[in-house]
Design a protein around this motif. Structure first.
Motif, PDB file in Angstrom:
ATOM      1  N   SER A  53       0.817  -1.211   0.000  1.00 16.96           N
ATOM      2  CA  SER A  53       0.000   0.000   0.000  1.00 16.96           C
ATOM      3  C   SER A  53       0.849   1.258   0.000  1.00 16.96           C
ATOM      4  N   HIS A  63      -4.971   2.516   3.423  1.00 20.98           N
ATOM      5  CA  HIS A  63      -4.554   2.380   4.822  1.00 20.98           C
ATOM      6  C   HIS A  63      -3.167   1.731   4.919  1.00 20.98           C
ATOM      7  N   ASP A 105      -4.034  -2.444  -5.931  1.00 20.32           N
ATOM      8  CA  ASP A 105      -3.423  -2.873  -4.665  1.00 20.32           C
ATOM      9  C   ASP A 105      -4.179  -4.111  -4.179  1.00 20.32           C
ATOM     10  N   THR A 147      -5.089  -4.172   4.001  1.00 20.51           N
ATOM     11  CA  THR A 147      -5.830  -4.062   2.749  1.00 20.51           C
ATOM     12  C   THR A 147      -6.667  -5.322   2.597  1.00 20.51           C
TER      13      THR A 147
HETATM   14 MG    MG Z   1      -2.007  -2.823   2.155  1.00 18.38          MG
END
Ligand code: MG
Ligand code: GTP
Length: 660
Positions: free
Chosen positions: A34, A46, A73, A54
């Protein structure tokens, strides 16, 4: 053997004239996916130092050299079996959506474990780039990695980087574009041992007849491993495979003495371990400066002392700072108010402007803001340093009593900031049942808004002792309610499978950013509600409507809870946001000096009820979205009933003890 085989059926078959490149970020949990995603796309996924943040794939875009690069992501995973939903989502994404490149983010400081996932990823034969992240951490641990050699051994580009410091991201994106422009073929899986390879190629002939987007070799390997999804695709199409696979499994067992799954897994490990040791040199295995901290904070006795001190220290500093800033702001606005009335003169219109229109915002600024800023900051530091994960580890045995394992404590801790992200974070739990229990208990955790009420009334007027008592009662209730939920919901608890992240010095940028985003949410979401709510209540009061509502609610507020009638309306509006209760009470009574409104016993009971009675509307909405409206309603009703029943009981105990 060369890296690329031109006859490979998965090589790039078309000339890419397309100006869009899609890239997926895959890798173990907590490796920095992330961070890379945020740096590339400018979005704000986050980030924190604990695994499993995530949970749903997020998408963002970057423009580079005329290309639109779509970045995805993915959640952190350790394998590509269909054991968990995240794994299934990730492997389907790679094969079905067929991104132009998969960037495998690898934690350089624990290369061997990360490469185990890489070996599996390679079996899916994507266009692969390895981002060797956290090079700074590896270096501090005395680990040196030869990225060039790793690239040769894996036959893929390898980009060393330290994402958190923005080192290597440019090189990464250049690599992505090059991979696209040069039409680099897909990566080839690392071979297993010769016996297993022989068995696989024996099966591939039949597997070729299966129509699927998955690579043939992958289908074969997964069939050997008994992957249900692959069996459902393959066996109906080529029935003979079922028998062949059975024979092949038996052969593997004969050769290896283990079943096929263990044999394949151990060969993958062997590959990962061999490659890791070939490219790694341990410069000086020095003890990191975090090591003693690591020992102290996970020590079976000392760990708890540290934990309690950290939590108490956090609340104490938040309160001290908040209290100081709050009274400073209060004084400032008092001067302003005087100046305002001096300039405009006293009158209903003037009062309407100050109390009705500006009142909510002023109260929000003086009461809520001063506590929320240091609170978010402290929580962010705990999260980023990696301490939160330690606490989860320490809390493991206690959490088992409510049917969760230590990991469930992370959402609860986040709940101190706001229940909404806490409920999202409950997704790190493995089963639906655990997710529900975790979300339920998290919704009972006093969020920042509720802490404002406790601090603004109880701690300020009655002292820190009674405020601490409120928190302790709340925690005991969380435990009891959690345990009841655990006993009533069917299912078995599972063990703690969470790796410990290493401690890290929180990055000032990420901490500041995260605090700002949480604060921004607070300002933009809370302030309009506070302002409008305040205005509505002011108007209703002027029109005399409040008296009716207060009268209707008075059996509960006055008779049962022993509170002033005005608290009825306040509690209703508090569902919008919990800090509204305090703000409305102040503005209804025309003073922020709560000692003039409530007796000490009433302050305690009021804060207690606010702490427990139903999560705010945003939390209910998220609960409904994640678990359905029925469960969200049930949780809300339980919390209202518990808060009001116990509030009344406390009132009666106080009366008996002569506390008023
Ligand atoms: Mg993440
Ligand atoms: N020192 C250092 N820390 C890093 C680096 N990259 C990421 N981190 C830290 O590692 C932690 C995890 O980063 P994330 O980006 O949240 O990891 P993730 O892979 O998205 O994790 P999940 O979503 O939980 O799977 C955070 O505390 C980051 O600040 C790096 O290059 N160096």
């Amino acid at each position: 053997m060369g890296c690329h085989d031109d006859s490979d059926e998965h090589k790039v078959e078309q000339l890419r004239t397309n100006k869009t490149i899609t890239v997926g970020l895959a890798g173990n949990a907590n490796v920095g996916k992330s961070v890379v995603f945020n740096q590339l796309t400018g979005l704000h996924q986050h980030i924190g130092n604990w695994p499993g943040k995530t949970v749903k794939k997020a998408e963002g875009t970057l423009i580079y050299r005329g290309y639109t690069v779509d970045v995805v992501d993915l959640p952190g995973i350790y394998s590509l079996s269909t054991y968990g939903l995240e794994e299934k989502v990730s492997r389907e994404y790679i094969v079905v959506e067929h991104p132009d490149a998969i960037i495998n983010i690898v934690d350089a400081s624990s290369l061997e474990r990360n490469l185990f996932f890489t070996t599996q990823l390679m079996e899916l034969e994507p266009h692969l780039i390895i981002a060797l992240n956290q090079m700074d951490v590896a270096e501090k641990k005395g680990i040196k990695i030869d990225a060039g050699k790793l690239a040769k051994l894996l036959c893929t580009p390898v980009v060393p980087m330290t994402a958190i410091k923005n080192v290597g991201l440019m090189e990464l994106i250049v690599e992505v574009v090059e991979l696209h422009e040069k039409e680099t073929p897909v990566v080839k899986p690392l071979p297993f041992g010769p016996e297993i390879e022989g068995i696989i190629s024996g099966l591939t002939e039949d597997a070729r007849r299966v129509e699927t987007a998955y690579p043939r070799r992958w289908v074969t390997v997964k069939l050997l491993e008994g992957d249900e999804e692959m069996e459902n695709i393959s066996y109906p199409q080529v029935p003979v495979l079922r028998e062949r696979v059975k024979q092949a499994r038996r052969r593997i067992e004969e050769i290896h003495g283990h079943d096929a799954v263990s044999a394949l897994t151990s060969e993958r490990y062997a590959n990962a371990s061999r490659i890791a040791s070939e490219v790694t040199t341990n410069v000086e295995p020095r003890r990191s400066r975090w090591a003693s901290l690591e020992d102290a904070t996970s020590h079976p006795a000392l760990g708890y002392v540290v934990m309690i001190s950290v939590v108490l220290g956090m609340f104490f500093s938040v309160f001290t700072l908040g209290d100081y800033a709050s009274s400073l702001l209060g004084q400032g606005f008092a001067i302003l108010e005087k100046a305002y009335y001096a300039a405009t003169g006293l009158g209903p219109m003037q009062s309407f402007f100050w109390n009705g229109l500006a009142g909510g915002l002023i109260a929000g600024t003086t009461i809520a803001f001063p506590y929320i800023v240091p609170f978010f900051l402290a929580l962010s530091l705990l999260e980023d340093s990696g301490y939160l994960a330690r606490v989860a580890f320490l809390m493991d045995s206690l959490m088992h009593k409510i049917g969760l394992h230590g990991k469930g404590f992370i959402p609860m801790m986040l709940g101190f900031g706001c229940n909404v992200p806490a409920i999202f974070a409950s997704n790190i739990m493995e089963t639906e049942r655990e997710r529900l229990i975790c979300a339920f208990v998290s919704s009972l955790v006093p969020c920042a808004a509720r802490s404002i009420v406790v601090m603004g009334i109880v701690a300020t007027y009655l002292g820190l002792g009674p405020a601490a008592a409120l928190y302790i009662i709340d925690f005991i209730l969380i435990f009891i309610i959690g345990r009841i939920a655990f006993k009533t919901l069917p299912g078995e608890p599972v063990g703690l499978i969470m790796e410990m992240p290493t401690y890290k010095l929180p990055s000032a940028k990420i901490t500041a950013q995260r605090t700002w985003f949480r604060l921004k949410d607070f300002i933009f979401e809370a302030f309009p509600i506070i302002a409008v709510g305040n205005f509505v209540v002011y108007l209703a009061n002027v029109l005399g409507l409040l008296n009716v509502a207060q009268w209707v609610l008075s059996p509960v507020t006055v008779l049962w809870l022993g509170l002033p009638a005005a608290t009825g309306v306040v509690l209703i509006f508090g569902v919008l946001r919990k800090e509204m209760t305090l703000i409305l009470l102040a503005s209804l009574m025309g003073t922020t000096n709560f000692a003039m409104i409530l007796t000490p016993a009433q302050m305690f009971i009021f804060a207690f009820v606010v702490m427990l009675y139903v999560p705010c509307i945003a939390t209910i909405a998220v609960l409904a979205r994640e678990f359905g409206a029925r469960r969200a309603a049930l949780i809300s009703v339980i919390e209202i009933v518990v808060a009001i029943s116990l509030g009344g009981i406390i009132f009666r105990i106080f009366s008996l003890l002569g506390i008023h």
